[in-house]
Write a protein that holds these residues in place. Structure first.
Motif, PDB file in Angstrom:
ATOM      1  N   SER A  79       0.830  -1.204  -0.036  1.00  0.00           N
ATOM      2  CA  SER A  79       0.004  -0.039   0.111  1.00  0.00           C
ATOM      3  C   SER A  79       0.823   1.210   0.143  1.00  0.00           C
ATOM      4  CB  SER A  79      -0.993  -0.121   1.206  1.00  0.00           C
ATOM      5  OG  SER A  79      -1.848  -1.084   1.240  1.00  0.00           O
ATOM      6  N   LEU A  80       1.967   1.259   0.930  1.00  0.00           N
ATOM      7  CA  LEU A  80       2.870   2.053   0.871  1.00  0.00           C
ATOM      8  C   LEU A  80       3.520   2.418  -0.543  1.00  0.00           C
ATOM      9  CD1 LEU A  80       4.208   2.228   4.491  1.00  0.00           C
ATOM     10  CD2 LEU A  80       2.752   4.070   3.518  1.00  0.00           C
ATOM     11  N   ILE A  81       4.085   1.670  -0.966  1.00  0.00           N
ATOM     12  CA  ILE A  81       4.762   1.785  -2.270  1.00  0.00           C
ATOM     13  C   ILE A  81       4.197   1.978  -3.187  1.00  0.00           C
ATOM     14  CG2 ILE A  81       5.982   0.321  -3.954  1.00  0.00           C
ATOM     15  CD1 ILE A  81       7.295  -1.224  -1.476  1.00  0.00           C
ATOM     16  N   THR A  82       2.811   1.656  -3.658  1.00  0.00           N
ATOM     17  CA  THR A  82       2.079   2.196  -4.887  1.00  0.00           C
ATOM     18  C   THR A  82       1.126   3.242  -4.315  1.00  0.00           C
ATOM     19  OG1 THR A  82       0.360   0.275  -4.102  1.00  0.00           O
ATOM     20  CG2 THR A  82       1.898  -0.342  -5.561  1.00  0.00           C
ATOM     21  N   TYR A  83       1.358   3.736  -3.323  1.00  0.00           N
ATOM     22  CA  TYR A  83       0.376   5.231  -2.832  1.00  0.00           C
ATOM     23  C   TYR A  83       0.381   5.960  -4.165  1.00  0.00           C
ATOM     24  CZ  TYR A  83      -0.745   9.786  -1.006  1.00  0.00           C
ATOM     25  OH  TYR A  83      -1.212  10.728  -0.841  1.00  0.00           O
ATOM     26  N   HIS A  84      -0.819   6.653  -4.484  1.00  0.00           N
ATOM     27  CA  HIS A  84      -0.813   7.471  -5.345  1.00  0.00           C
ATOM     28  C   HIS A  84      -1.893   8.697  -4.901  1.00  0.00           C
ATOM     29  CE1 HIS A  84      -2.593   9.383  -9.044  1.00  0.00           C
ATOM     30  NE2 HIS A  84      -1.311   8.726  -9.599  1.00  0.00           N
ATOM     31  N   PRO A  85      -1.365  10.097  -4.898  1.00  0.00           N
ATOM     32  CA  PRO A  85      -2.174  10.954  -4.159  1.00  0.00           C
ATOM     33  C   PRO A  85      -3.399  11.303  -4.824  1.00  0.00           C
ATOM     34  CG  PRO A  85      -0.191  11.752  -5.557  1.00  0.00           C
ATOM     35  CD  PRO A  85      -0.263  10.371  -5.366  1.00  0.00           C
ATOM     36  N   GLY A  86      -3.618  10.739  -6.101  1.00  0.00           N
ATOM     37  CA  GLY A  86      -5.177  10.842  -6.690  1.00  0.00           C
ATOM     38  C   GLY A  86      -6.051  10.117  -6.326  1.00  0.00           C
ATOM     39  N   PHE A 119      -9.297   9.681   2.969  1.00  0.00           N
ATOM     40  CA  PHE A 119      -9.923  10.983   4.092  1.00  0.00           C
ATOM     41  C   PHE A 119      -9.309  12.244   3.709  1.00  0.00           C
ATOM     42  CE2 PHE A 119      -9.976   6.967   6.748  1.00  0.00           C
ATOM     43  CZ  PHE A 119     -11.512   6.773   6.753  1.00  0.00           C
ATOM     44  N   ASN A 120      -8.096  12.142   3.266  1.00  0.00           N
ATOM     45  CA  ASN A 120      -7.264  13.634   3.175  1.00  0.00           C
ATOM     46  C   ASN A 120      -7.017  14.222   1.987  1.00  0.00           C
ATOM     47  OD1 ASN A 120      -7.189  13.998   6.164  1.00  0.00           O
ATOM     48  ND2 ASN A 120      -5.594  12.487   6.028  1.00  0.00           N
ATOM     49  N   ALA A 121      -7.412  13.190   0.837  1.00  0.00           N
ATOM     50  CA  ALA A 121      -7.308  13.462  -0.571  1.00  0.00           C
ATOM     51  C   ALA A 121      -8.547  13.330  -1.256  1.00  0.00           C
ATOM     52  CB  ALA A 121      -6.072  12.774  -0.911  1.00  0.00           C
ATOM     53  N   PRO A 122      -9.462  13.970  -1.316  1.00  0.00           N
ATOM     54  CA  PRO A 122     -10.838  13.466  -1.957  1.00  0.00           C
ATOM     55  C   PRO A 122     -10.662  13.648  -3.495  1.00  0.00           C
ATOM     56  CG  PRO A 122     -10.891  15.534  -0.849  1.00  0.00           C
ATOM     57  CD  PRO A 122      -9.802  14.992  -0.210  1.00  0.00           C
ATOM     58  N   SER A 123     -11.106  12.984  -4.183  1.00  0.00           N
ATOM     59  CA  SER A 123     -10.885  13.156  -5.531  1.00  0.00           C
ATOM     60  C   SER A 123     -12.328  12.477  -6.241  1.00  0.00           C
ATOM     61  CB  SER A 123      -9.773  12.426  -6.240  1.00  0.00           C
ATOM     62  OG  SER A 123      -9.781  11.062  -6.186  1.00  0.00           O
ATOM     63  N   GLY A 124     -12.276  12.691  -7.505  1.00  0.00           N
ATOM     64  CA  GLY A 124     -13.516  12.069  -7.866  1.00  0.00           C
ATOM     65  C   GLY A 124     -13.206  10.866  -8.539  1.00  0.00           C
ATOM     66  N   ALA A 125     -12.002  10.373  -8.454  1.00  0.00           N
ATOM     67  CA  ALA A 125     -11.354   9.102  -9.335  1.00  0.00           C
ATOM     68  C   ALA A 125     -12.422   7.977  -8.565  1.00  0.00           C
ATOM     69  CB  ALA A 125      -9.965   8.859  -8.755  1.00  0.00           C
ATOM     70  N   ASN A 172      -5.439   3.337  -7.935  1.00  0.00           N
ATOM     71  CA  ASN A 172      -4.304   2.951  -8.402  1.00  0.00           C
ATOM     72  C   ASN A 172      -3.334   1.837  -7.531  1.00  0.00           C
ATOM     73  OD1 ASN A 172      -4.553   4.409 -11.067  1.00  0.00           O
ATOM     74  ND2 ASN A 172      -4.061   5.949 -10.070  1.00  0.00           N
ATOM     75  N   ASN A 173      -3.613   2.225  -6.307  1.00  0.00           N
ATOM     76  CA  ASN A 173      -2.983   1.561  -5.074  1.00  0.00           C
ATOM     77  C   ASN A 173      -3.143   0.025  -5.286  1.00  0.00           C
ATOM     78  OD1 ASN A 173      -2.378   0.290  -2.258  1.00  0.00           O
ATOM     79  ND2 ASN A 173      -1.966   2.465  -2.152  1.00  0.00           N
ATOM     80  N   TRP A 174      -2.093  -0.783  -5.156  1.00  0.00           N
ATOM     81  CA  TRP A 174      -2.336  -2.300  -5.306  1.00  0.00           C
ATOM     82  C   TRP A 174      -3.076  -2.756  -3.969  1.00  0.00           C
ATOM     83  CZ3 TRP A 174       3.307  -4.321  -7.573  1.00  0.00           C
ATOM     84  CH2 TRP A 174       3.224  -4.056  -8.756  1.00  0.00           C
ATOM     85  N   GLY A 175      -2.966  -2.183  -2.988  1.00  0.00           N
ATOM     86  CA  GLY A 175      -4.029  -2.581  -1.917  1.00  0.00           C
ATOM     87  C   GLY A 175      -5.280  -2.139  -2.107  1.00  0.00           C
ATOM     88  N   GLY A 176      -5.707  -1.860  -3.205  1.00  0.00           N
ATOM     89  CA  GLY A 176      -7.370  -1.310  -3.383  1.00  0.00           C
ATOM     90  C   GLY A 176      -7.525  -0.151  -2.634  1.00  0.00           C
ATOM     91  N   PHE A 177      -8.675  -0.251  -2.399  1.00  0.00           N
ATOM     92  CA  PHE A 177      -9.493   0.724  -1.707  1.00  0.00           C
ATOM     93  C   PHE A 177      -8.991   1.090  -0.293  1.00  0.00           C
ATOM     94  CE2 PHE A 177     -13.300   2.330   0.789  1.00  0.00           C
ATOM     95  CZ  PHE A 177     -13.242   3.501   0.358  1.00  0.00           C
ATOM     96  N   VAL A 178      -8.587   0.060   0.549  1.00  0.00           N
ATOM     97  CA  VAL A 178      -8.417   0.080   1.803  1.00  0.00           C
ATOM     98  C   VAL A 178      -6.855   0.449   1.935  1.00  0.00           C
ATOM     99  CG1 VAL A 178      -7.860  -1.713   3.800  1.00  0.00           C
ATOM    100  CG2 VAL A 178      -9.851  -1.775   2.720  1.00  0.00           C
TER     101      VAL A 178
END
Length: 181
Positions: free
Chosen positions: A25-32, A36-42, A46-52
């Motif tokens: 989850s940390l390695i594949t973090y994507h700011p988009g 909680f802190n980065a709302p987006s319309g996406a 992109n995170n390999w850990g999925g939504f969680v």
């Protein structure tokens, strides 16, 4: 196999899996990614850990910045201890050492990396301690000294060795390494 050992090994596997999922989850973090802190319309993550994983990575990086990458290492060490036949339980001293190491690393990162983003440097924890406690009370230089010595204290708690023993062991390992080079 005794039941206590089996339970320990099951917990060891669960903790190791948790460490692996946090790492992914940390390695594949994507700011988009939505969090909680980065709302987006996406809608897609992109995170390999999925939504969680996207939420988890955002929370850890917001909280501890780059120091969050230490958490999976700590969890792997805990899992490793559970597989040891001489396991007697997690000591409060070592657990305190892990916590102090995580926090002191976050503060040191904040002291040396200037960033407007909490996900960089030492996160909210490091930034809070730097800006609200250490620098106002002790100034920049003393804050660095306090943080470095807290880091050294955590290493002493984790290794259960004196600072001189740690330094002598490091010196021996470096001299052995020089022999190979």
């Amino acid at each position: 196999m005794e039941k206590g050992r089996l339970n320990r090994e099951i917990w060891g596997v669960v903790i190791f899996l948790t460490a692996l999922l946090i790492t992914i989850s940390l390695i594949t973090y994507h700011p988009g990614d939505r969090s909680f802190n980065a709302p987006s319309g996406a809608i897609d993550t992109n995170n390999w850990g999925g939504f969680v994983g996207a939420y988890l990575a955002d929370i850890l990086l917001q909280g501890f910045g780059f120091a969050a990458y230490l958490l999976p290492i700590f969890l792997c060490l805990m899992a490793w201890e559970l597989f040891q036949t001489k396991f007697t339980g997690f000591s409060y001293v070592k657990t305190s050492g892990y916590v102090i190491l995580l926090i002191s690393t976050a503060v040191i990162l904040c002291l040396f990396i200037e960033s407007e983003s909490a996900r960089e440097a030492g996160g909210i924890v490091g930034g809070f301690l730097k800006e609200t406690v250490l620098i106002p009370l002790f100034g920049q230089i003393s804050s660095v000294l306090i943080s470095v010595f807290a880091l050294l204290l955590s290493l002493m708690l984790l290794t259960q060795n004196s600072l001189l023993d740690i330094l002598n062991g490091s010196r021996r390992r470096l001299s052995d390494l020089n022999k190979f080079l």
